[in-house]
Design a protein around this motif. Structure first.
Motif, mmCIF file in Angstrom:
data_model
loop_
_atom_site.group_PDB
_atom_site.id
_atom_site.type_symbol
_atom_site.label_atom_id
_atom_site.label_comp_id
_atom_site.label_asym_id
_atom_site.label_seq_id
_atom_site.Cartn_x
_atom_site.Cartn_y
_atom_site.Cartn_z
ATOM 1 N N ALA A 1 2.671 6.001 -11.840
ATOM 2 C CA ALA A 1 4.115 6.044 -11.621
ATOM 3 C C ALA A 1 4.475 6.993 -10.479
ATOM 4 C CB ALA A 1 4.825 6.473 -12.903
ATOM 5 N N TYR A 2 3.877 8.166 -10.471
ATOM 6 C CA TYR A 2 4.221 9.146 -9.439
ATOM 7 C C TYR A 2 3.644 8.754 -8.080
ATOM 8 C CZ TYR A 2 6.631 12.111 -12.706
ATOM 9 O OH TYR A 2 7.563 12.585 -13.602
ATOM 10 N N ALA A 3 2.515 8.072 -8.081
ATOM 11 C CA ALA A 3 1.985 7.550 -6.820
ATOM 12 C C ALA A 3 2.926 6.490 -6.253
ATOM 13 C CB ALA A 3 0.593 6.965 -7.032
ATOM 14 N N ALA A 4 3.428 5.622 -7.131
ATOM 15 C CA ALA A 4 4.387 4.613 -6.690
ATOM 16 C C ALA A 4 5.636 5.270 -6.110
ATOM 17 C CB ALA A 4 4.758 3.694 -7.855
ATOM 18 N N ARG A 5 6.097 6.304 -6.771
ATOM 19 C CA ARG A 5 7.283 7.032 -6.313
ATOM 20 C C ARG A 5 7.037 7.667 -4.945
ATOM 21 N NH1 ARG A 5 12.775 7.255 -7.517
ATOM 22 N NH2 ARG A 5 13.531 9.392 -7.629
ATOM 23 N N ILE B 1 2.084 6.255 -2.266
ATOM 24 C CA ILE B 1 0.656 6.399 -1.999
ATOM 25 C C ILE B 1 -0.119 5.606 -3.047
ATOM 26 C CG2 ILE B 1 0.959 8.678 -0.935
ATOM 27 C CD1 ILE B 1 -0.024 9.954 -3.512
ATOM 28 N N LYS B 2 -1.434 5.509 -2.875
ATOM 29 C CA LYS B 2 -2.265 4.742 -3.808
ATOM 30 C C LYS B 2 -2.738 5.615 -4.967
ATOM 31 C CE LYS B 2 -4.067 1.257 -0.612
ATOM 32 N NZ LYS B 2 -3.344 0.155 -1.276
ATOM 33 N N ALA B 3 -2.927 4.958 -6.112
ATOM 34 C CA ALA B 3 -3.498 5.620 -7.287
ATOM 35 C C ALA B 3 -4.715 4.842 -7.752
ATOM 36 C CB ALA B 3 -2.479 5.718 -8.412
#
Length: 378
Positions: free
Chosen positions: A98-102, A105-107
């Protein structure tokens, strides 16, 4: 009227977080979770125990992981990282994704094959994480994450990342603000052991400001609560760490290669914060204990059916431990106790449905049928 839009724990606690003043904050308005006092558990009422549930399941992705992830991902972006990676039993993967999407960037998330609750896997998938399912357990995943991070341009966002623990410590600040002081006991589920370490850090920072009120100490509450001149240890709770019996390395005194428990969030045999957790318990005068899956599930159901709080099985471990220690007298009458509920019950709906005894009644779509069903059930 002046608008007071809550914008997340970094903006609220920036003065006690090791982030650059000009960094771009990656937030989903995490934190500020409720502290719910139990009213309906008779055992507590009989002994005048004030037991509060810090319901971290009401964070944006449904677990306490968001507290640390906002800080870890903010720092990663500040350093110019384009990707993060974690090993996970579920909650960390959901939060990281979720925070990568925000952040844009990639997770990359490594999860154990067949050992992750579907609610958590669904979150990671919907947020667009690249999911690597390994033929192994969490501890295998953690080993691989550390190895690959030394050879690929990715930031680890597991709790070995110190920024994770910095974010998670803010729960202690919120608890002190709500109660006006630290509780006598803080009960917490222990898996990878970062959370008990983080909470102790937060309490210790506030205790270092003894003799001041909380407003002076941390600058966040309305000034009604007081940290008066008591010995520092009185400003910090005893930290009680509870594990599932099938995944209890702290009870065994050594690592476990094949942990097994229905409480998937704490199904960890090689906790990364081993030394920190031992230090927190030792310094606070607390202890570790473990409980069976049956005991943990019974508590999960008790909380849902009596207090209206639906947490995932791992979360219920903290209350299982608290009720046990109240019963045997380890937690004395009149104590104030906080139990961290690490994740929401919807994280693992299959487990909840399997143990539910709620009856589903099929009736005709007629008023008389509805009335009859109601009267038969009263």
């Amino acid at each position: 009227m002046k608008a007071q839009h809550y914008t997340g724990l970094i903006d609220r606690y920036r003065s006690v977080l090791p982030l650059a003043p000009d960094c771009k904050v990656i937030s989903l308005c995490e934190g500020d979770t409720p502290l719910i006092q139990c009213h309906n558990i008779q055992q507590l009422n009989e002994k005048n125990i004030k037991l509060y549930l810090k319901f971290e399941g009401l964070n944006p992705t449904g677990s306490f992981k968001d507290r640390g992830m906002t800080v870890a991902v903010t720092q990663a972006v500040s350093e110019g990282s384009q990707a993060i990676i974690c090993a996970s039993t579920g909650n960390t993967s959901a939060s990281a994704a979720a925070y990568a999407a925000r952040a844009g960037i990639k997770a990359f998330v490594l999860i154990p094959d067949g050992k992750i609750a579907m609610g958590k896997l669904a979150q990671a998938m919907m947020h667009g994480a690249i999911i690597l399912q390994i033929r192994g357990n969490f501890d295998d995943g953690m080993r691989l994450v550390k190895e690959v991070a030394s050879e690929a341009p990715v930031n680890i966002v597991n709790s070995i990342n110190p920024y994770r623990l910095q974010g998670q410590k803010t729960a202690s600040y919120e608890i002190v603000e709500s109660l006006g002081r630290a509780p006598d006991f803080h009960c917490i589920p222990v898996g990878n052991a970062g959370n008990i370490s983080a909470h102790w850090t937060g309490y210790s920072e506030l205790a270092a400001s003894s003799g001041k009120n909380v407003t002076e100490a941390c600058g966040f509450c309305n000034g009604d609560c007081q940290f008066v001149s008591e010995p520092q240890i009185a400003l910090r709770p005893k930290m009680l760490g509870y594990q599932a019996a099938g995944a209890a390395p702290f009870i065994k005194g050594s690592m476990i290669d094949k942990p097994d428990t229905v409480a998937t969030a704490i199904r960890i045999g090689h906790p990364q914060s081993w030394d920190f957790a031992h230090a927190a318990v030792r310094e606070s005068g607390g202890w570790f204990n473990s409980f069976t899956d049956d005991e943990i599930l019974a508590t999960q159901k008790l909380l849902a059916s009596t207090e209206g709080v639906f947490c995932e099985p791992a979360s219920a471990t903290s209350v299982t431990g608290a009720l046990h220690d109240v019963k045997v007298g380890n937690i004395p009458e009149g104590s104030s106790v906080v139990c961290t509920l690490t994740g929401h019950g919807l994280k693992d709906p299959d487990i909840a449905i399997k143990q539910s005894t709620a009856e589903m009644i099929t009736i005709d779509a007629e008023l008389e049928s509805v009335k009859r069903a109601i009267l038969d059930s009263i």
